[in-house]
Write a protein that holds these residues in place. Sequence first.
Motif, PDB file in Angstrom:
ATOM      1  N   ALA A   1      46.596  31.413  41.452  1.00 24.66           N
ATOM      2  CA  ALA A   1      46.685  32.869  41.563  1.00 24.66           C
ATOM      3  C   ALA A   1      48.002  33.285  42.211  1.00 24.66           C
ATOM      4  N   GLY A   2      48.407  32.559  43.253  1.00 23.61           N
ATOM      5  CA  GLY A   2      49.629  32.925  43.970  1.00 23.61           C
ATOM      6  C   GLY A   2      50.882  32.754  43.137  1.00 23.61           C
ATOM      7  N   LEU A   3      51.001  31.627  42.441  1.00 26.96           N
ATOM      8  CA  LEU A   3      52.185  31.409  41.610  1.00 26.96           C
ATOM      9  C   LEU A   3      52.185  32.338  40.395  1.00 26.96           C
ATOM     10  N   SER A   4      51.011  32.646  39.872  1.00 28.88           N
ATOM     11  CA  SER A   4      50.934  33.600  38.758  1.00 28.88           C
ATOM     12  C   SER A   4      51.357  34.990  39.214  1.00 28.88           C
ATOM     13  N   ALA A   5      50.916  35.391  40.406  1.00 30.98           N
ATOM     14  CA  ALA A   5      51.336  36.680  40.956  1.00 30.98           C
ATOM     15  C   ALA A   5      52.842  36.697  41.205  1.00 30.98           C
ATOM     16  N   TYR A   6      53.373  35.573  41.658  1.00 32.33           N
ATOM     17  CA  TYR A   6      54.824  35.471  41.873  1.00 32.33           C
ATOM     18  C   TYR A   6      55.582  35.657  40.561  1.00 32.33           C
TER      19      TYR A   6
ATOM     20  N   LEU B   1      46.239  36.009  32.769  1.00 37.95           N
ATOM     21  CA  LEU B   1      44.971  35.326  32.527  1.00 37.95           C
ATOM     22  C   LEU B   1      44.733  34.231  33.562  1.00 37.95           C
ATOM     23  N   ALA B   2      45.795  33.528  33.955  1.00 34.26           N
ATOM     24  CA  ALA B   2      45.658  32.500  34.989  1.00 34.26           C
ATOM     25  C   ALA B   2      45.263  33.123  36.319  1.00 34.26           C
ATOM     26  N   LEU B   3      45.873  34.251  36.663  1.00 29.13           N
ATOM     27  CA  LEU B   3      45.530  34.951  37.902  1.00 29.13           C
ATOM     28  C   LEU B   3      44.078  35.390  37.891  1.00 29.13           C
TER      29      LEU B   3
ATOM     30  N   LEU C   1      48.990  43.857  46.518  1.00 32.88           N
ATOM     31  CA  LEU C   1      48.001  42.795  46.382  1.00 32.88           C
ATOM     32  C   LEU C   1      48.603  41.585  45.667  1.00 32.88           C
ATOM     33  N   LYS C   2      49.496  41.836  44.712  1.00 29.26           N
ATOM     34  CA  LYS C   2      50.207  40.715  44.083  1.00 29.26           C
ATOM     35  C   LYS C   2      51.032  39.964  45.118  1.00 29.26           C
ATOM     36  N   ARG C   3      51.676  40.715  45.998  1.00 29.29           N
ATOM     37  CA  ARG C   3      52.460  40.074  47.055  1.00 29.29           C
ATOM     38  C   ARG C   3      51.563  39.294  48.006  1.00 29.29           C
ATOM     39  N   THR C   4      50.371  39.821  48.241  1.00 24.72           N
ATOM     40  CA  THR C   4      49.423  39.109  49.094  1.00 24.72           C
ATOM     41  C   THR C   4      49.007  37.792  48.458  1.00 24.72           C
ATOM     42  N   PHE C   5      48.688  37.824  47.164  1.00 20.88           N
ATOM     43  CA  PHE C   5      48.342  36.589  46.458  1.00 20.88           C
ATOM     44  C   PHE C   5      49.514  35.609  46.478  1.00 20.88           C
ATOM     45  N   ALA C   6      50.723  36.117  46.223  1.00 19.14           N
ATOM     46  CA  ALA C   6      51.897  35.245  46.234  1.00 19.14           C
ATOM     47  C   ALA C   6      52.106  34.628  47.613  1.00 19.14           C
ATOM     48  N   GLY C   7      51.899  35.425  48.655  1.00 20.20           N
ATOM     49  CA  GLY C   7      52.054  34.914  50.007  1.00 20.20           C
ATOM     50  C   GLY C   7      50.984  33.913  50.398  1.00 20.20           C
ATOM     51  N   MET C   8      49.848  33.961  49.707  1.00 18.68           N
ATOM     52  CA  MET C   8      48.741  33.045  50.018  1.00 18.68           C
ATOM     53  C   MET C   8      48.664  31.884  49.033  1.00 18.68           C
ATOM     54  N   ALA C   9      49.723  31.646  48.292  1.00 14.30           N
ATOM     55  CA  ALA C   9      49.711  30.566  47.303  1.00 14.30           C
ATOM     56  C   ALA C   9      49.375  29.218  47.936  1.00 14.30           C
ATOM     57  N   PHE C  10      49.857  28.998  49.146  1.00 13.44           N
ATOM     58  CA  PHE C  10      49.621  27.720  49.827  1.00 13.44           C
ATOM     59  C   PHE C  10      48.654  27.877  51.000  1.00 13.44           C
ATOM     60  N   SER C  11      47.868  28.937  50.992  1.00  9.07           N
ATOM     61  CA  SER C  11      46.937  29.181  52.098  1.00  9.07           C
ATOM     62  C   SER C  11      45.854  28.111  52.177  1.00  9.07           C
ATOM     63  N   GLY C  12      45.502  27.532  51.033  1.00 10.45           N
ATOM     64  CA  GLY C  12      44.512  26.463  51.040  1.00 10.45           C
ATOM     65  C   GLY C  12      44.955  25.278  51.874  1.00 10.45           C
ATOM     66  N   TRP C  13      46.266  25.030  51.896  1.00 14.17           N
ATOM     67  CA  TRP C  13      46.787  23.940  52.724  1.00 14.17           C
ATOM     68  C   TRP C  13      46.509  24.187  54.204  1.00 14.17           C
ATOM     69  N   ILE C  14      46.690  25.431  54.632  1.00 15.80           N
ATOM     70  CA  ILE C  14      46.480  25.751  56.046  1.00 15.80           C
ATOM     71  C   ILE C  14      45.027  25.510  56.429  1.00 15.80           C
TER      72      ILE C  14
END
Length: 457
Positions: A197-202, A215-217, A351-364
């Motif tokens: 979602a994050g990279l798609s938003a980016y 569609l990926a997002l 919200l797109k910027r939020t998704f982009a900023g959270m692209a690696f949030s799963g790592w945290i």
Amino acid sequence: MDAFLLSRLQFALNISFHILFPTITMAMGWFLFYFKLRSNTSGHPVWMRMYRFWVRVFALSFALGVVSGVTMSFQFGTNWPGFMEKVGNVAGPLLGYEVLTAFFLEATFLGIMLFGIRRVPNWLHTASTLIVALGTTTSAFWILALNSWMQTPQGFEVVDGVVYATNWKEIIFNPSFPYRFVHMMLASGLTASFLIAGLSAYRMLKGDDKLAPKLALKTATYTAAVLIPLQIFAGDMHGLNTLEHQPQKVAAMEGLWETTEGAPLLLFAIPDEENKENHFEIPIPYGASVILTHELKGEIKGLNEFEGEHPPVAPVFFGFRVMVGMGMLMLAVSWLGSLYLMRNKDLPVWLKRTFAGMAFSGWIATLAGWYVTEIGRQPYLVSGVLRTADAVTQLPPANIALSFTLYLVIYTVLLIAYMGTLMLMCRRAVEIEEITTEEREVAKAKMQPTDPDPSTV
């Protein structure tokens, strides 16, 4: 610093770097299988376009996971010889099963996934994608079986100071394994979902108005919205299991020093291990007892019950709150995104910027949870069986400091290169034609007369 502390820091560095990539590939393999099935069943070329982009992300993540995993195994011999000497009869076979049943599947059929799209029959390529997805899950199965056994060991006996297996079923399906396996697989699903979602938003923020990133997002956002409530439930069940088998870890997570009935849930505090108290507490009365025992005045044992046998409090306490806090943020963002998408609305820029900023949030969230798990097991490598200090190497500290520094530099460079490569792939995807003429012709040949023309996309 002595060899013990340096060895612990080096192992923490290695496992922290390594775990980043399996958390992506374990779930992304299933995303790729879904994309391939949708391509086969719908005939719409956008699904294959999505598959081609994300399979490259998968391959890059897989490669770094393999490389960092190899260095992990070296440390058992160099930094922690006492581990294999004591419990190698259990750890060795489980690690061997992981290589034989999982890694070979992934490595072999990944080649077909990457290079066989036009060289093998479609059914074989689809089957290869499924096998790779199964391989990543099987790999997690064996690794988490070993890690869970180290947390809640059973099915063994100790003869002359060496552990021998007596019941492999009990070893593999030890008390904490089902909860840990489910919790980790859901964590991987959320990590991959937010990465997609994050990279798609980016890509969309960079001007990519094609269907594939949209569609990926949408797919990843809906997946995350479903998985996060399941993760909260699985985490609650895992917590109950931990309270039963590792109460000292739960006490550290809650910052609870004295055994208490109706223990409060601390939203924030600063644990003071020297004085065995907390500073600046923000409590919710009875909250911890309700969550952990499901009773208003349920009893939770305090850290003082485990003098010399409990983990360092601060990293476990704060790590748990980082994990939970990131989970709540994921819940809010995925549900809000799903609400917009279900109403057939384009996501607002913020919200797109939020998704982009959270692209690696799963790592945290994953790292925080992993620290809680591993630090929370201290002072043992294998709970009640092998103390961490008894397994460390006798190598000179200077040697360990040198290898630790080299690892730190190399991993920093690799991580920057990895994230930079993903960003570059996204920017270049903006300029690539979404569906080629050849793909349209192939799609038209597969589609039914009632299906929409792919050229209209």
